[in-house]
Design a protein around this motif. Structure first.
Motif, PDB file in Angstrom:
ATOM      1  N   ASP A   4      52.395 -51.705  26.668  1.00 34.39           N
ATOM      2  CA  ASP A   4      52.323 -53.073  26.172  1.00 34.39           C
ATOM      3  C   ASP A   4      53.262 -53.262  24.982  1.00 34.39           C
ATOM      4  N   ALA A   5      53.295 -52.271  24.101  1.00 36.57           N
ATOM      5  CA  ALA A   5      54.150 -52.342  22.912  1.00 36.57           C
ATOM      6  C   ALA A   5      55.601 -51.976  23.210  1.00 36.57           C
ATOM      7  N   ASN A   6      55.840 -51.395  24.401  1.00 30.68           N
ATOM      8  CA  ASN A   6      57.171 -50.898  24.759  1.00 30.68           C
ATOM      9  C   ASN A   6      57.680 -49.927  23.697  1.00 30.68           C
ATOM     10  N   TRP A   7      56.824 -48.968  23.344  1.00 30.98           N
ATOM     11  CA  TRP A   7      57.182 -47.996  22.315  1.00 30.98           C
ATOM     12  C   TRP A   7      57.097 -46.580  22.893  1.00 30.98           C
ATOM     13  N   PHE A   8      58.242 -46.088  23.352  1.00 30.73           N
ATOM     14  CA  PHE A   8      58.372 -44.725  23.844  1.00 30.73           C
ATOM     15  C   PHE A   8      59.605 -44.111  23.188  1.00 30.73           C
TER      16      PHE A   8
END
Length: 467
Positions: free
Chosen positions: A137-141
């Motif tokens: 959801d946060a697009n944090w990878f």
């Protein structure tokens, strides 16, 4: 953002005198940074996933059902013992996570039953599942080492894996100790939920696990926010997780007379916060995880921002191991501290997600505390109030984070969720001061989520609309 601050720190080091006799100067000043929510993930009795859970909550669905012997997790015991244990339980309802491979169900094959998951207990699996959704959801990878070092994890649990402990004890009784799993300890340690998340994604920032009973989820989120505010990290994965629907946990709560016993034949009516017919809480399971992020960090990468975490209040009752004091001072202090820290006026808060678990004393005390803090704003009817535990049961260590997500979604969608099973409100309510019995569309710019735990520990989180 981090590179600039790192350069400033290097210059600060060079400016410091290293004389062995010169007195130390003051620590460097800390300017408190703003914290926002950029990702959400959930596993609840209403379903797996934020979209499924929120839709069912708003529509008035209930995730509580009657339990059977299979729910007691007594695989190591003989059928006669299992039947006897089930018969002895005075409460036979629970809010279980729906499992399967359909949309909105928790897939045990993916998260629990693979060969690689032997060291993962169910409460850890719930945390991994909700974290996966929150990070997507946060697009944090992050792939850069620097970003991974500035990303931390703060996920706690109230109880952990009691069923693993029960199985191990049975093996000892039956002189089968050599069959004890080498993963027994890693499966029961509460901090292993945070540990597995950090290892899976390579997050090397703060690694933290709060254990404060039913306030765990809220404390985990509040602690994570402060780590960002004080510069320990730029991003935190934070929340709570729990899976304690087993014979020993249920029996223990039954013996303490905390669970409902009047509604075994009507499970969906058993959790009734603020209702005169309430007689105890319904044990539930699940997980709620948020991605918290420093405001400028989120803005620079163009992240979607759900809300801002503006206040975190904590207090202790200093009174009793399970019961709050009748004056509700602990709850009042927690809410007041959160409001003061936020810089808002109480009248600017539009919605309160109450802790109210469906216990006779606790619900009434919290209602009076809310009335004391918000005064005319509460009694005028301008403040929306509800307890979502009528739909989800009490998720113990996960309750605070799941309900914090509900408070954020209330802001984001402009809907305050209902209180299920509220047929005859407690006499403490009157006129405009009344919990919602139907979900209400309304402008919500600020909301509070309350969580109170055994031992007299209290936490309140205040969220406001995105900057």
């Amino acid at each position: 953002m981090f590179r600039r601050s790192h350069l400033q720190i290097s210059r600060f080091y060079r400016s410091i005198s290293t004389s062995p006799t010169q007195p130390f100067g003051p620590p460097p000043p800390i300017s408190r940074r703003r914290v926002v929510i950029t990702g959400l993930g959930m596993v609840t009795p209403l379903g797996c996933g934020v979209e499924t859970t929120w839709k069912k909550l708003i529509q008035g669905s209930c995730g509580i059902r009657a339990i059977s012997e299979d729910d007691l997790k007594m695989d190591q015991f003989d059928p006669k013992t299992r039947a006897y244990a089930f018969e002895q339980l005075t409460s036979k309802v629970a809010a279980t996570v729906p499992c399967g491979n359909a949309f909105g169900e928790f897939n045990e094959v993916v998260w629990l039953n693979s060969k690689e998951n032997r060291s993962i207990a169910r409460f850890i699996a719930y945390a991994l599942c909700s974290t996966d959704e929150a990070l997507r959801d946060a697009n944090w990878f992050p792939t850069e080492q620097e970003d991974k070092e500035r990303t931390g994890v703060s996920i706690g649990s109230g109880i952990g894996s009691i069923s693993d402990i029960l199985d191990a004890a049975q093996m000892i009784c039956e002189k089968r100790m050599r069959r004890l799993s080498p993963f027994f300890i890693p499966r029961i340690l509460i901090n292993m939920a945070a540990g597995h998340v950090s290892m899976k994604y390579g997050f090397k920032g703060p690694n933290h696990a709060a254990i404060t009973a039913c306030a765990t989820g809220a404390h985990s989120i509040g602690d994570a926010a402060r780590m960002i505010q004080f510069g320990d990290s730029d991003v935190m994965v934070a929340g709570g997780t729990e899976s304690s629907i087993d014979v020993l946990s249920i029996a223990g709560f039954c013996r303490s007379r905390a669970l409902t016993t009047k509604y075994n034949s009507a499970p969906q009516e058993s959790s009734r916060p603020f209702d005169c017919g309430r007689d105890g809480f319904v044990i539930g399971e699940g997980s709620g995880v948020m991605v918290l992020e420093e405001l400028e960090h989120a803005q620079e990468r163009g992240a979607k921002i759900y809300a801002e975490l503006r206040g975190f209040g904590m207090s202790g009752d200093a009174y009793h191991i399970t019961q709050p004091h009748i004056d509700g001072r602990g709850a009042i202090l927690a809410m007041s501290h959160a409001i003061k820290q936020s810089g808002l006026h109480p009248n600017q808060v539009n919605y309160v997600n109450a802790h109210a678990t469906s216990t006779s004393l606790g619900d009434m005390i919290e209602a009076n505390a809310i009335k004391a803090v918000f005064s005319d704003h509460a009694t005028s009817g301008a403040l929306a109030l509800s307890s979502t535990k009528g739909a989800t049961g009490h998720l113990l260590g996960a309750a605070g984070s799941v309900e914090a997500i509900f408070a954020v979604l209330a802001i984001n969608h402009g809907i305050a969720p209902l209180t299920l099973n509220l047929k005859q409100p407690d006499p403490v309510f009157h006129n405009g001061f009344m919990p919602l019995t139907a979900s209400k569309e309304m402008p919500i710019r600020a909301s509070i989520s309350n969580s109170f735990g055994f031992g007299g520990t209290n936490a309140s989180l205040l969220f406001a609309s995105a900057p």
